[in-house]
Design a protein around this motif. Structure first.
Motif, PDB file in Angstrom:
ATOM      1  N   GLN A  20      29.400  38.117  30.427  1.00 20.11           N
ATOM      2  CA  GLN A  20      29.408  36.728  30.875  1.00 20.11           C
ATOM      3  C   GLN A  20      30.650  35.995  30.360  1.00 20.11           C
ATOM      4  OE1 GLN A  20      25.683  35.186  29.475  1.00 20.11           O
ATOM      5  NE2 GLN A  20      24.569  35.836  31.310  1.00 20.11           N
ATOM      6  N   GLU A  21      31.016  36.239  29.117  1.00 20.82           N
ATOM      7  CA  GLU A  21      32.210  35.597  28.559  1.00 20.82           C
ATOM      8  C   GLU A  21      33.468  36.073  29.267  1.00 20.82           C
ATOM      9  OE1 GLU A  21      32.353  36.050  24.340  1.00 20.82           O
ATOM     10  OE2 GLU A  21      30.398  35.108  24.060  1.00 20.82           O
ATOM     11  N   ARG A  22      33.551  37.378  29.555  1.00 21.17           N
ATOM     12  CA  ARG A  22      34.705  37.890  30.290  1.00 21.17           C
ATOM     13  C   ARG A  22      34.797  37.259  31.666  1.00 21.17           C
ATOM     14  NH1 ARG A  22      33.551  42.817  27.523  1.00 21.17           N
ATOM     15  NH2 ARG A  22      32.062  43.447  29.119  1.00 21.17           N
ATOM     16  N   LEU A  23      33.661  37.120  32.342  1.00 21.05           N
ATOM     17  CA  LEU A  23      33.650  36.510  33.659  1.00 21.05           C
ATOM     18  C   LEU A  23      34.076  35.044  33.588  1.00 21.05           C
ATOM     19  CD1 LEU A  23      32.972  36.815  36.645  1.00 21.05           C
ATOM     20  CD2 LEU A  23      30.618  36.196  36.094  1.00 21.05           C
ATOM     21  N   ALA A  24      33.588  34.313  32.593  1.00 24.95           N
ATOM     22  CA  ALA A  24      33.967  32.908  32.435  1.00 24.95           C
ATOM     23  C   ALA A  24      35.464  32.771  32.185  1.00 24.95           C
ATOM     24  CB  ALA A  24      33.176  32.274  31.298  1.00 24.95           C
ATOM     25  N   LEU A  25      36.024  33.630  31.357  1.00 20.78           N
ATOM     26  CA  LEU A  25      37.462  33.572  31.095  1.00 20.78           C
ATOM     27  C   LEU A  25      38.271  33.912  32.345  1.00 20.78           C
ATOM     28  CD1 LEU A  25      37.720  35.153  27.539  1.00 20.78           C
ATOM     29  CD2 LEU A  25      38.125  32.777  28.198  1.00 20.78           C
ATOM     30  N   ALA A  26      37.791  34.858  33.128  1.00 22.54           N
ATOM     31  CA  ALA A  26      38.485  35.208  34.364  1.00 22.54           C
ATOM     32  C   ALA A  26      38.476  34.032  35.338  1.00 22.54           C
ATOM     33  CB  ALA A  26      37.839  36.435  35.005  1.00 22.54           C
ATOM     34  N   VAL A  27      37.364  33.319  35.396  1.00 21.47           N
ATOM     35  CA  VAL A  27      37.289  32.139  36.268  1.00 21.47           C
ATOM     36  C   VAL A  27      38.273  31.078  35.793  1.00 21.47           C
ATOM     37  CG1 VAL A  27      35.797  30.223  36.952  1.00 21.47           C
ATOM     38  CG2 VAL A  27      34.935  32.553  37.041  1.00 21.47           C
ATOM     39  N   LEU A  28      38.327  30.841  34.491  1.00 19.19           N
ATOM     40  CA  LEU A  28      39.277  29.862  33.956  1.00 19.19           C
ATOM     41  C   LEU A  28      40.714  30.253  34.257  1.00 19.19           C
ATOM     42  CD1 LEU A  28      37.836  28.908  30.463  1.00 19.19           C
ATOM     43  CD2 LEU A  28      38.049  27.471  32.472  1.00 19.19           C
ATOM     44  N   ARG A  29      41.034  31.519  34.073  1.00 21.96           N
ATOM     45  CA  ARG A  29      42.400  31.976  34.375  1.00 21.96           C
ATOM     46  C   ARG A  29      42.732  31.767  35.846  1.00 21.96           C
ATOM     47  NH1 ARG A  29      41.047  37.013  31.896  1.00 21.96           N
ATOM     48  NH2 ARG A  29      41.074  36.648  29.678  1.00 21.96           N
ATOM     49  N   GLY A  30      41.765  32.038  36.710  1.00 26.97           N
ATOM     50  CA  GLY A  30      41.981  31.841  38.139  1.00 26.97           C
ATOM     51  C   GLY A  30      42.215  30.383  38.480  1.00 26.97           C
ATOM     52  N   ARG A  31      41.437  29.499  37.870  1.00 25.69           N
ATOM     53  CA  ARG A  31      41.624  28.066  38.125  1.00 25.69           C
ATOM     54  C   ARG A  31      42.990  27.599  37.643  1.00 25.69           C
ATOM     55  NH1 ARG A  31      35.802  25.554  36.288  1.00 25.69           N
ATOM     56  NH2 ARG A  31      34.602  26.381  38.013  1.00 25.69           N
ATOM     57  N   ARG A  32      43.371  28.047  36.450  1.00 23.14           N
ATOM     58  CA  ARG A  32      44.686  27.653  35.919  1.00 23.14           C
ATOM     59  C   ARG A  32      45.809  28.156  36.807  1.00 23.14           C
ATOM     60  NH1 ARG A  32      43.215  29.463  29.869  1.00 23.14           N
ATOM     61  NH2 ARG A  32      41.953  27.667  29.305  1.00 23.14           N
ATOM     62  N   ALA A  33      45.690  29.386  37.254  1.00 26.12           N
ATOM     63  CA  ALA A  33      46.721  29.947  38.132  1.00 26.12           C
ATOM     64  C   ALA A  33      46.787  29.170  39.437  1.00 26.12           C
ATOM     65  CB  ALA A  33      46.423  31.421  38.401  1.00 26.12           C
ATOM     66  N   ALA A  34      45.642  28.783  39.980  1.00 25.09           N
ATOM     67  CA  ALA A  34      45.625  28.005  41.222  1.00 25.09           C
ATOM     68  C   ALA A  34      46.285  26.644  41.019  1.00 25.09           C
ATOM     69  CB  ALA A  34      44.194  27.839  41.716  1.00 25.09           C
TER      70      ALA A  34
END
Length: 61
Positions: A20-34
């Motif tokens: 769950q933590e890995r998934l949350a971090l991946a979502v944050l990275r995606g938002r930042r990249a966007a």
């Protein structure tokens, strides 16, 4: 046997939390990249007026 079952349950819970933590971090990275991508692709900001730019502070003597 109880100790082994408890260990297995705890281990699987820790794996779930880590995933769950890995998934949350991946979502944050995606938002930042966007956001970065949108910022780079955005046109330059337009000025509010067509007049010359005024300085924020007055000049010192």
């Amino acid at each position: 046997m109880f100790t082994y079952e408890f260990h297995e349950q705890r281990s699987s819970e820790m794996r779930r939390r880590a995933e769950q933590e890995r998934l949350a971090l991946a979502v944050l990275r995606g938002r930042r990249a966007a956001r970065r991508r949108a910022y780079r692709e955005a046109p330059e900001a337009e000025a509010h007026s067509d007049g010359p730019r005024r300085h924020r502070f007055t000049r010192a003597a």
